[in-house]
Write a protein that holds these residues in place. Structure first.
Motif, PDB file in Angstrom:
ATOM      1  N   ASN A 189       0.826  -1.164  -0.058  1.00 26.45           N
ATOM      2  CA  ASN A 189      -0.010   0.009   0.069  1.00 26.45           C
ATOM      3  C   ASN A 189       0.773   1.341   0.079  1.00 26.45           C
ATOM      4  OD1 ASN A 189       0.364   0.766   2.801  1.00 26.45           O
ATOM      5  ND2 ASN A 189      -0.837  -0.491   3.736  1.00 26.45           N
ATOM      6  N   PHE A 190       0.221   2.325  -0.114  1.00 24.39           N
ATOM      7  CA  PHE A 190       0.769   3.522  -0.240  1.00 24.39           C
ATOM      8  C   PHE A 190       1.579   4.025   0.927  1.00 24.39           C
ATOM      9  CE2 PHE A 190      -1.594   3.670  -4.232  1.00 24.39           C
ATOM     10  CZ  PHE A 190      -0.359   3.829  -5.270  1.00 24.39           C
ATOM     11  N   ALA A 191       1.019   3.721   2.079  1.00 22.31           N
ATOM     12  CA  ALA A 191       1.549   4.250   3.359  1.00 22.31           C
ATOM     13  C   ALA A 191       3.067   3.401   3.620  1.00 22.31           C
ATOM     14  CB  ALA A 191       0.637   3.749   4.643  1.00 22.31           C
ATOM     15  N   CYS A 192       2.879   2.250   3.004  1.00 17.51           N
ATOM     16  CA  CYS A 192       4.310   1.682   2.942  1.00 17.51           C
ATOM     17  C   CYS A 192       5.336   2.171   1.760  1.00 17.51           C
ATOM     18  CB  CYS A 192       3.977   0.093   2.765  1.00 17.51           C
ATOM     19  SG  CYS A 192       5.408  -0.987   2.549  1.00 17.51           S
ATOM     20  N   ALA A 193       4.668   2.429   0.743  1.00 15.41           N
ATOM     21  CA  ALA A 193       5.448   2.644  -0.496  1.00 15.41           C
ATOM     22  C   ALA A 193       6.190   4.069  -0.253  1.00 15.41           C
ATOM     23  CB  ALA A 193       4.548   2.801  -1.722  1.00 15.41           C
ATOM     24  N   MET A 197       8.097   9.498  -3.333  1.00 18.33           N
ATOM     25  CA  MET A 197       7.414  10.988  -3.064  1.00 18.33           C
ATOM     26  C   MET A 197       5.909  10.910  -4.050  1.00 18.33           C
ATOM     27  SD  MET A 197      10.785  12.890  -4.799  1.00 18.33           S
ATOM     28  CE  MET A 197      10.277  14.591  -4.505  1.00 18.33           C
ATOM     29  N   ALA A 198       5.921   9.931  -4.961  1.00 21.04           N
ATOM     30  CA  ALA A 198       4.558   9.819  -5.522  1.00 21.04           C
ATOM     31  C   ALA A 198       3.542   9.225  -4.553  1.00 21.04           C
ATOM     32  CB  ALA A 198       4.569   9.104  -6.909  1.00 21.04           C
ATOM     33  N   ALA A 199       4.047   8.164  -3.943  1.00 20.19           N
ATOM     34  CA  ALA A 199       3.021   7.228  -2.917  1.00 20.19           C
ATOM     35  C   ALA A 199       2.823   8.555  -1.767  1.00 20.19           C
ATOM     36  CB  ALA A 199       4.054   6.143  -2.325  1.00 20.19           C
ATOM     37  N   ALA A 200       3.670   9.434  -1.440  1.00 16.66           N
ATOM     38  CA  ALA A 200       3.264  10.522  -0.267  1.00 16.66           C
ATOM     39  C   ALA A 200       2.168  11.260  -0.907  1.00 16.66           C
ATOM     40  CB  ALA A 200       4.443  11.106   0.127  1.00 16.66           C
ATOM     41  N   GLU A 201       2.078  11.400  -2.385  1.00 14.76           N
ATOM     42  CA  GLU A 201       1.097  12.446  -2.939  1.00 14.76           C
ATOM     43  C   GLU A 201      -0.207  11.666  -3.117  1.00 14.76           C
ATOM     44  OE1 GLU A 201       1.280  15.640  -3.663  1.00 14.76           O
ATOM     45  OE2 GLU A 201       3.393  15.824  -2.899  1.00 14.76           O
ATOM     46  N   VAL A 202      -0.495  10.465  -2.842  1.00 12.31           N
ATOM     47  CA  VAL A 202      -1.675   9.683  -3.304  1.00 12.31           C
ATOM     48  C   VAL A 202      -2.860  10.248  -1.991  1.00 12.31           C
ATOM     49  CG1 VAL A 202      -2.879   7.508  -3.315  1.00 12.31           C
ATOM     50  CG2 VAL A 202      -0.608   7.800  -4.219  1.00 12.31           C
ATOM     51  N   GLY A 203      -3.920  10.451  -2.591  1.00  9.46           N
ATOM     52  CA  GLY A 203      -4.948  10.885  -1.492  1.00  9.46           C
ATOM     53  C   GLY A 203      -4.602  11.512  -0.188  1.00  9.46           C
ATOM     54  N   ALA A 204      -4.886  10.604   0.740  1.00  9.68           N
ATOM     55  CA  ALA A 204      -4.700  11.198   2.132  1.00  9.68           C
ATOM     56  C   ALA A 204      -4.428   9.934   3.145  1.00  9.68           C
ATOM     57  CB  ALA A 204      -6.177  11.929   2.482  1.00  9.68           C
ATOM     58  N   LYS A 207       3.737  17.055  -8.553  1.00  7.43           N
ATOM     59  CA  LYS A 207       2.172  17.118  -8.779  1.00  7.43           C
ATOM     60  C   LYS A 207       1.818  18.377  -8.660  1.00  7.43           C
ATOM     61  CE  LYS A 207      -1.811  14.782  -6.960  1.00  7.43           C
ATOM     62  NZ  LYS A 207      -2.339  13.819  -6.177  1.00  7.43           N
ATOM     63  N   ALA A 208       1.060  18.752  -9.555  1.00  6.26           N
ATOM     64  CA  ALA A 208       0.146  19.956  -9.421  1.00  6.26           C
ATOM     65  C   ALA A 208      -1.313  19.418  -9.494  1.00  6.26           C
ATOM     66  CB  ALA A 208       0.566  21.085 -10.662  1.00  6.26           C
ATOM     67  N   GLY A 209      -1.932  20.005  -8.207  1.00  9.03           N
ATOM     68  CA  GLY A 209      -3.210  19.793  -8.157  1.00  9.03           C
ATOM     69  C   GLY A 209      -4.175  20.942  -7.605  1.00  9.03           C
ATOM     70  N   LYS A 210      -5.299  21.118  -7.420  1.00 14.01           N
ATOM     71  CA  LYS A 210      -5.966  22.211  -7.134  1.00 14.01           C
ATOM     72  C   LYS A 210      -5.694  22.525  -5.597  1.00 14.01           C
ATOM     73  CE  LYS A 210      -8.620  23.281 -10.747  1.00 14.01           C
ATOM     74  NZ  LYS A 210      -9.789  24.104 -11.319  1.00 14.01           N
ATOM     75  N   ARG A 211      -5.634  21.364  -4.742  1.00 12.34           N
ATOM     76  CA  ARG A 211      -5.195  21.576  -3.508  1.00 12.34           C
ATOM     77  C   ARG A 211      -4.226  20.417  -2.947  1.00 12.34           C
ATOM     78  NH1 ARG A 211      -8.211  18.332  -0.140  1.00 12.34           N
ATOM     79  NH2 ARG A 211      -8.697  19.639   1.575  1.00 12.34           N
ATOM     80  N   ASN A 212      -3.614  20.439  -1.812  1.00 12.52           N
ATOM     81  CA  ASN A 212      -2.434  19.741  -1.658  1.00 12.52           C
ATOM     82  C   ASN A 212      -2.887  18.257  -1.239  1.00 12.52           C
ATOM     83  OD1 ASN A 212      -0.392  21.470  -1.823  1.00 12.52           O
ATOM     84  ND2 ASN A 212      -0.328  22.082   0.460  1.00 12.52           N
ATOM     85  N   ALA A 213      -3.990  18.167  -0.398  1.00  9.73           N
ATOM     86  CA  ALA A 213      -4.381  16.496  -0.320  1.00  9.73           C
ATOM     87  C   ALA A 213      -5.425  16.241  -1.203  1.00  9.73           C
ATOM     88  CB  ALA A 213      -4.748  16.524   1.157  1.00  9.73           C
ATOM     89  N   LEU A 214      -5.760  14.806  -1.305  1.00 10.22           N
ATOM     90  CA  LEU A 214      -6.822  14.536  -1.942  1.00 10.22           C
ATOM     91  C   LEU A 214      -7.215  15.283  -3.238  1.00 10.22           C
ATOM     92  CD1 LEU A 214      -9.549  14.263   1.067  1.00 10.22           C
ATOM     93  CD2 LEU A 214      -8.632  12.188  -0.556  1.00 10.22           C
TER      94      LEU A 214
END
Lengths: 150, 284
Positions: B71-75, B88-95, B175-182
């Motif tokens: 899972n991403f918490a591990c990745a 770094m990408a794993a840390a950006e997934v969702g919340a 990663k560029a998104g509209k907000r930092n999380a989710l």
């Protein structure tokens, strides 16, 4: 239909479920634990946050069958769990509750955050609560409540 | 009503997946959203949750084998040499809640053009290992991704591992998104870089949310290979690099951003990522 076993807030339950039922549905409709809320129902708002084997998850998109044999902690656990009770009191003391709909999820996310990192920085607190939305937007009071627990 | 099988071994899982009308369920973070929207309701599910063998990360001769159920918490805590972009990408997934459930394999197979882990794995030249009752095959990730929601996964196949070659260079993810999380990415990018005597000897650039699948920027990579850092300050070279990059990607206007905005961000991200990596390479 099939049976699963869940230990919820320290109590063991054997529950008959539909194979693809969500954990949220089981908690609310089968066990009557309505403290856990359904907001978006898609894992975006965090209102349904609970802990499964100590990890925070969105129960609205969690297949109940995958929780068979797991330890579940919900906001109702506040009655018996001193750590959860402290978090709840900190939220009350800091006025971190407005309409209250996000509060159960926020409290559970705080519980998971402090379990993993008992001394989070401001940045880490915000990151830890980033999966929980508050439509009343009272975030600062929540961050203050979490900080008071460090 | 759907059945929900819970195998304990990959062997058992592929036997279930060989049955008609079955699909795998990893963390369910995408499947259960789809179900809410009425998709896949008639399927039988094969839960991969209890397959401990797919939650391991092991180093082998051809690279690091990351189990598809990691899972991403591990990745986000993985420390594979040269593969910082994956963590770094794993840390950006969702919340946190999503990272505790969402898996690397699930992210790949869901095949969202905006999947965070896919550009990172493409920049690392990752391959995926697929198993079915008829055998095993290994496919480069760039060939595996076919379109939005489409992959080369054949009926009955289970993605067991992602093979990440160990690199001597450095990598980064933005990663560029509209907000930092989710946030769903408006543009994401991973770059892997190796330099020698001040020159780029190996470069791989992969982008998400700017084409039907995550894509490698082969034209931009070809221009960059062999260049020195000072070339990046030359206006002419920068113009050529931007033109090449824009040929590599094919963004569209959608609810999250316009095509032009994505093009601008993609190029600025590339310049930023190159400068970050160049610093890392010179310090080493």
């Amino acid at each position: 239909m099939l049976n699963i076993q869940l230990t919820v807030n320290g109590e063991l339950h054997t529950i008959l479920i539909d194979p693809a039922e969500t954990l949220l549905h089981v908690l609310r409709e089968k066990l009557g634990l309505t403290g856990t809320k359904e907001g978006c129902g898609e894992g975006d708002c965090g209102a349904c946050t609970i802990l499964v084997n100590g990890k925070s998850v969105n129960s609205c998109i969690y297949p109940a069958i995958q929780a068979d044999g797991c330890e579940i902690l919900t906001v109702e656990g506040v009655e018996k769990n001193p750590k959860l009770a402290r978090i709840q009191q900190a939220f009350v003391d800091h006025g971190a509750v407005q309409c209250g709909f996000c509060s159960p999820g926020m409290i559970m996310a705080t519980c998971a955050l402090l379990d993993e990192n008992p001394t989070p920085t401001d940045e880490e607190i915000r990151r830890g609560l980033s999966g929980n939305l508050c439509r009343c937007t009272g975030y600062q009071a929540m961050v203050d409540a979490v900080k008071s627990l460090i | 009503m759907s059945m929900f099988y819970q195998p304990l071994t990959a062997e058992e899982a592929i036997a279930y997946l060989a049955r008609e009308n079955t699909m795998a369920c990893a963390g369910g973070t995408d499947l259960y959203v789809n179900r809410k929207h009425g998709k896949f309701l008639d399927k039988d599910y094969v839960s991969l949750d209890k397959l401990q063998e797919l939650k391991q990360v092991t180093k082998k001769a051809d690279g690091w084998h990351v189990g598809s159920m990691v899972n991403f918490a591990c990745a986000e805590k993985l420390e594979i040499p040269g593969a910082a972009c994956l963590a770094m990408a794993a840390a950006e997934v969702g919340a946190p809640q999503i990272r505790n459930r969402g898996t690397v394999g699930g992210n790949i197979v869901s095949a969202s053009p905006a999947a965070d882990s896919v550009p990172a794995l493409m920049a690392l030249d990752a391959k995926v290992m697929l198993r079915s009752v008829s055998g095993e095959r290994v496919v480069p990730l760039t060939d595996f991704m076919k379109g939005p929601g489409k992959t080369d996964l054949k009926p009955g196949e289970l993605m067991t591992e992602i093979i990440v070659p160990e690199g001597k260079g450095s990598s980064v993810f933005s990663k560029a998104g509209k907000r930092n999380a989710l946030a769903i990415a408006v543009c994401s990018q991973a770059v892997y870089l190796e330099t020698e005597n001040g020159k780029i000897t190996e470069i791989r650039v992969a982008l998400g949310s700017v084409a039907p699948t995550a894509v490698r920027a082969y034209r931009a990579e070809a221009l960059l290979k062999g260049t020195e850092e000072k070339a990046l300050t030359c206006a002419e070279f920068k113009a050529a690099l931007k033109a090449a990059l824009l040929e590599d990607i094919s963004p569209i206007d959608d609810v999250r951003a316009t095509k032009e905005y994505r093009q601008t961000v993609a190029f600025r991200m590339l310049m930023h990522n190159l400068s970050v990596l160049w610093k890392e390479e010179t310090v080493c």
